[in-house]
Write an enzyme that holds these catalytic residues in place. Structure first.
Site, PDB file in Angstrom:
ATOM      1  CE  LYS A 225      16.069   9.010  17.403  1.00  0.00           C
ATOM      2  NZ  LYS A 225      17.458   8.475  17.181  1.00  0.00           N
TER       3      LYS A 225
ATOM      4  CB  SER B 147      16.805   5.013  16.599  1.00  0.00           C
ATOM      5  OG  SER B 147      17.783   5.940  16.948  1.00  0.00           O
TER       6      SER B 147
ATOM      7  CB  SER C 267      20.613   6.159  15.484  1.00  0.00           C
ATOM      8  OG  SER C 267      20.448   4.940  16.014  1.00  0.00           O
TER       9      SER C 267
END
Length: 420
Positions: free
Chosen positions: A66, A135, A159
């Site tokens: 990420k 996210s 997330s």
């Protein structure tokens, strides 16, 4: 989708070649990435070269990172134009540990702005008109699209668990502190927790255990029925009809398979704890992003800028009070977990919402992030339109393997139902 565990076994036995795995992945990315848009940056050829040189139990398999986690050989922009083309000097600790364990970094995946609310371009592989969640949008979508077998994400509210639910994969948020956050761009240092995505529970247990240096594998034992506490409707979170049906299906399957299921009500302090999550998050975010706000507030999204402005009005006394409420709720959860092995509830209010303007609601996740407890999305159910519906299991703090074992057991019964 790609099973990290099965691929590692196949590479170890010699029944699969790394070159073939990467060739198939490259072909899939070429076809699907223009629609899915999981990556910020990728380099499949460099990952293959690293994979051939890798040693360790991950066997050179590709892993995605990420884009709020530092990588020394790839840009890390944290989902913000403020940090466009930023290249850290070294890897985050978790990336370095992944490389030591034999992972090859295939690319950086889309995150919302500073892992908050402003969505990126990623779409849900099951239906590109729906959000993949956030996210950790790109990490979850990339697993579902078959671009890589493992991916790192982070959870401040929901997330990891929520995008895993929306994309129909396993997402595991370990006990707070089990995976090192050195080199993570903090949004809230009391809440931000690293997690892992994979095809199924056995895959995230395999990968996360390696990264944590702990035996979390669940594929080496015969699953046994866990004691399940079915959370009564949480006063701050409402599930839609499809999710309520899925939860009832999960309960019925668990009971028929021999798991004792009892309805559990959360102590009153949890209502206060849910509100405390926002106080802690916003107070810390205002400080964690002080430089960005002071130097480049015009480059922040309106929703983040407003959140940071509101966070600046929270004083230390209110913050300390919220932390005390969180501590009380953690003690209350510990008492609650003396009766059950895991708590069962929705991973999200329903399936992935249509549209890309929002990544969906984290109301079913926030308080459990605040508790620092292990949480996992169990995939295998879907609505009439074929969109995934995720069931969340939450365990006792420090009981990560037991939580994963319960999730693996439940996932198996979801799969048996689908095959029947």
């Amino acid at each position: 989708m790609l099973s990290a565990l099965e691929l590692a076994k196949a590479l170890h036995s010699g029944s699969r070649r790394l070159d073939d795995i990467y060739r198939e992945i490259a072909e899939r990315i070429e076809i699907r990435e223009p629609d899915v848009r999981a990556f910020v940056v990728r380099d499949v050829e460099a990952a293959l070269r690293a994979g051939h040189a890798a040693t360790g139990p991950l066997m050179g398999l590709p892993m995605a990172i990420k884009d709020n986690i530092d990588t020394g050989d790839m840009p890390t922009a944290y989902g913000s134009p403020i940090h466009k083309d930023h290249r850290p000097a070294v890897d985050a600790a978790i990336v370095a540990l992944a490389r030591r364990a034999g992972a090859a970094i295939i690319g950086k995946t889309v995150t919302t702005e500073f892992a908050f609310f402003q969505p990126g371009p990623t779409r849900n592989p099951h239906n590109p008109d729906h959000t993949p969640g956030g996210s950790s949008s790109g990490s979850a979508a990339g697993i579902a699209a078959g671009f890589f077998p493992l991916a790192l994400g982070t959870q401040t509210g929901g997330s990891v668990v929520r995008p895993a639910a929306f994309c129909g994969i396993a997402g595991f948020k370990p006990t707070f502190g089990r995976l090192p956050t050195v080199g993570l761009k903090y949004f809230s240092w009391s809440l931000d927790t690293l997690g892992l995505f994979g095809k199924g529970i056995a895959d995230v247990a395999f990968g996360a255990g390696i990264l944590a240096g702990r035996d979390w594998r669940v594929d080496t034992m015969v699953p046994t029925p866990p004691r399940i506490g079915l959370i009564e409707p949480q006063p701050w979170a409402q599930a839609d009809d499809d999710m309520l049906t899925a939860l009832d299906t999960a309960r019925a399957l668990a009971e028929r398979a021999g798991a004792p299921v009892q309805r559990v009500s959360l102590p009153p302090v949890f209502r206060e704890a849910f509100a405390a999550h926002k106080v802690i998050q916003d107070y810390e975010a205002t400080r964690a992003l002080a430089a960005e706000f002071d130097k480049a507030s015009g480059m922040l999204s309106p929703i983040l800028r407003e959140t940071l402005q509101e966070g600046a009005t929270i004083d230390a006394e209110a913050y300390d009070a919220a932390q005390e409420i969180a501590a009380q709720a953690r003690r209350a959860q510990a008492d609650l977990m003396s009766q059950v092995d895991v708590l069962m509830m929705p991973s999200a209010p329903g399936a992935a919402p249509a549209g890309l303007a929002s990544t969906g609601s984290s109301v079913f996740n926030r308080v459990w992030t605040l508790m620092g407890a292990p949480a996992v999305n169990v995939p295998g159910l879907q609505n009439a339109a074929g969109l995934p519906l995720g069931i969340q299991l939450v365990g006792a703090s420090g009981r990560d393997r037991a939580t994963l074992q319960a999730a693996h057991w439940l996932e198996g019964h979801f799969a048996a139902r689908a095959d029947a």
